[in-house]
Design a protein around this motif. Structure first.
Motif, PDB file in Angstrom:
ATOM      1  N   PRO A   1       0.678  -1.248   0.022  1.00 42.29           N
ATOM      2  CA  PRO A   1      -0.013   0.002   0.087  1.00 42.29           C
ATOM      3  C   PRO A   1       0.941   1.250  -0.102  1.00 42.29           C
ATOM      4  O   PRO A   1       1.769   1.089   0.786  1.00 42.29           O
ATOM      5  CB  PRO A   1      -0.683  -0.109   1.271  1.00 42.29           C
ATOM      6  N   ALA A   2       0.378   2.360  -0.606  1.00 45.98           N
ATOM      7  CA  ALA A   2       1.473   3.477  -0.966  1.00 45.98           C
ATOM      8  C   ALA A   2       1.607   4.080   0.308  1.00 45.98           C
ATOM      9  O   ALA A   2       2.843   4.631   0.573  1.00 45.98           O
ATOM     10  CB  ALA A   2       0.424   4.436  -1.807  1.00 45.98           C
ATOM     11  N   MET A   3       0.624   4.254   1.332  1.00 45.07           N
ATOM     12  CA  MET A   3       0.786   5.136   2.593  1.00 45.07           C
ATOM     13  C   MET A   3       2.008   4.061   3.511  1.00 45.07           C
ATOM     14  O   MET A   3       2.686   4.616   4.310  1.00 45.07           O
ATOM     15  CB  MET A   3      -0.425   5.145   3.317  1.00 45.07           C
ATOM     16  N   LEU A   4       1.849   2.982   3.470  1.00 45.75           N
ATOM     17  CA  LEU A   4       2.804   1.766   4.097  1.00 45.75           C
ATOM     18  C   LEU A   4       4.197   2.054   3.464  1.00 45.75           C
ATOM     19  O   LEU A   4       5.328   2.172   4.443  1.00 45.75           O
ATOM     20  CB  LEU A   4       2.509   0.520   4.258  1.00 45.75           C
ATOM     21  N   LYS A   5       4.066   2.039   2.278  1.00 44.34           N
ATOM     22  CA  LYS A   5       5.493   2.042   1.488  1.00 44.34           C
ATOM     23  C   LYS A   5       6.111   3.505   1.731  1.00 44.34           C
ATOM     24  O   LYS A   5       7.349   3.354   2.054  1.00 44.34           O
ATOM     25  CB  LYS A   5       5.277   1.992   0.066  1.00 44.34           C
ATOM     26  N   LYS A   6       5.258   4.301   1.990  1.00 45.12           N
ATOM     27  CA  LYS A   6       5.993   5.796   2.484  1.00 45.12           C
ATOM     28  C   LYS A   6       6.369   5.844   3.673  1.00 45.12           C
ATOM     29  O   LYS A   6       7.479   6.232   3.882  1.00 45.12           O
ATOM     30  CB  LYS A   6       4.786   6.730   2.122  1.00 45.12           C
ATOM     31  N   GLN A   7       5.723   5.024   4.660  1.00 46.50           N
ATOM     32  CA  GLN A   7       6.282   4.950   5.992  1.00 46.50           C
ATOM     33  C   GLN A   7       7.578   4.347   6.065  1.00 46.50           C
ATOM     34  O   GLN A   7       8.414   4.548   6.825  1.00 46.50           O
ATOM     35  CB  GLN A   7       5.311   4.336   6.973  1.00 46.50           C
ATOM     36  N   LEU A   8       7.692   3.220   5.111  1.00 40.62           N
ATOM     37  CA  LEU A   8       8.941   2.313   5.191  1.00 40.62           C
ATOM     38  C   LEU A   8      10.085   2.791   4.185  1.00 40.62           C
ATOM     39  O   LEU A   8      11.064   2.212   4.267  1.00 40.62           O
ATOM     40  CB  LEU A   8       8.469   0.985   4.587  1.00 40.62           C
ATOM     41  N   SER A   9       9.778   3.962   3.624  1.00 45.71           N
ATOM     42  CA  SER A   9      10.948   4.582   2.572  1.00 45.71           C
ATOM     43  C   SER A   9      12.285   4.455   3.130  1.00 45.71           C
ATOM     44  O   SER A   9      13.257   4.133   2.463  1.00 45.71           O
ATOM     45  CB  SER A   9      10.435   5.623   1.926  1.00 45.71           C
ATOM     46  N   PRO A  10      12.504   5.049   4.488  1.00 43.46           N
ATOM     47  CA  PRO A  10      13.744   5.049   4.979  1.00 43.46           C
ATOM     48  C   PRO A  10      14.488   3.644   4.971  1.00 43.46           C
ATOM     49  O   PRO A  10      15.657   3.496   4.942  1.00 43.46           O
ATOM     50  CB  PRO A  10      13.698   5.800   6.132  1.00 43.46           C
ATOM     51  N   VAL A  11      13.719   2.578   5.052  1.00 42.86           N
ATOM     52  CA  VAL A  11      14.292   1.088   5.280  1.00 42.86           C
ATOM     53  C   VAL A  11      13.921   0.041   4.099  1.00 42.86           C
ATOM     54  O   VAL A  11      14.549  -0.902   4.070  1.00 42.86           O
ATOM     55  CB  VAL A  11      13.755   0.572   6.534  1.00 42.86           C
ATOM     56  N   LEU A  12      13.422   0.646   3.068  1.00 43.57           N
ATOM     57  CA  LEU A  12      13.019  -0.443   1.862  1.00 43.57           C
ATOM     58  C   LEU A  12      14.286  -0.906   1.475  1.00 43.57           C
ATOM     59  O   LEU A  12      14.217  -1.985   1.111  1.00 43.57           O
ATOM     60  CB  LEU A  12      12.309   0.561   0.754  1.00 43.57           C
TER      61      LEU A  12
END
Length: 156
Positions: free
Chosen positions: A21-32
């Motif tokens: 999900p886009a919002m979750l991916k955004k939250q995870l962006s620093p650790v992707l």
């Protein structure tokens, strides 16, 4: 990493890929870019997705267990059984390995739910059942887990 927030209805394709999900991916962006560990939950028929840094913290704690005690060795083996390293691809998809989809009864409709510092991945029907089953005694559970006695705050 900040605490994760949100519950999202998603779908898994025929190959077992989940579009994050886009919002979750955004939250995870620093650790992707660091990758993730995907494992079976201990208490439920769901999967747990750990950002690599969270997994390393947990493994650091487990590494302190005395492995010359059988119960510790057995616990480590069972806890890490079926663990997989996974990544979110350039298209924002996460491949859920077949053995883990079987464990969690994941077919097409799923729920991706934040759980403070990890993500739970559920079959949608199993998630709804788990939430419904917990609803009856949630007030009692909340009081037991989070309730504080007034004395702890200096109130008489």
């Amino acid at each position: 990493m900040d605490l994760l927030t949100g519950t999202y209805d998603c779908k898994v394709d025929a190959k077992g890929r989940l579009m994050m999900p886009a919002m979750l991916k955004k939250q995870l962006s620093p650790v992707l870019q660091d990758g993730f560990v995907l494992r079976r939950s201990v208490f439920q028929k769901c999967l747990e997705l750990y950002p690599m840094a969270e997994w390393q913290v947990l493994m650091g704690k487990m590494n302190k267990l005395n492995r010359f005690k059988k119960k510790n060795n057995d616990f480590i083996r069972r806890f890490t059984a079926g663990v997989k390293l996974v990544e979110v691809d350039a298209n924002g998809r996460l491949l859920i390995p077949k053995d883990l989809t079987v464990f969690a009864n994941i077919s097409k409709d799923i729920v991706v739910a934040s759980a403070i510092n990890i993500i739970e991945i559920w079959d949608k029907d199993l998630y709804e059942k788990a939430i419904d089953d917990a609803a009856d005694d949630f007030a009692e559970l909340a009081e037991e887990v989070m309730g504080q006695d007034d004395e702890e705050y200096g109130i008489s």
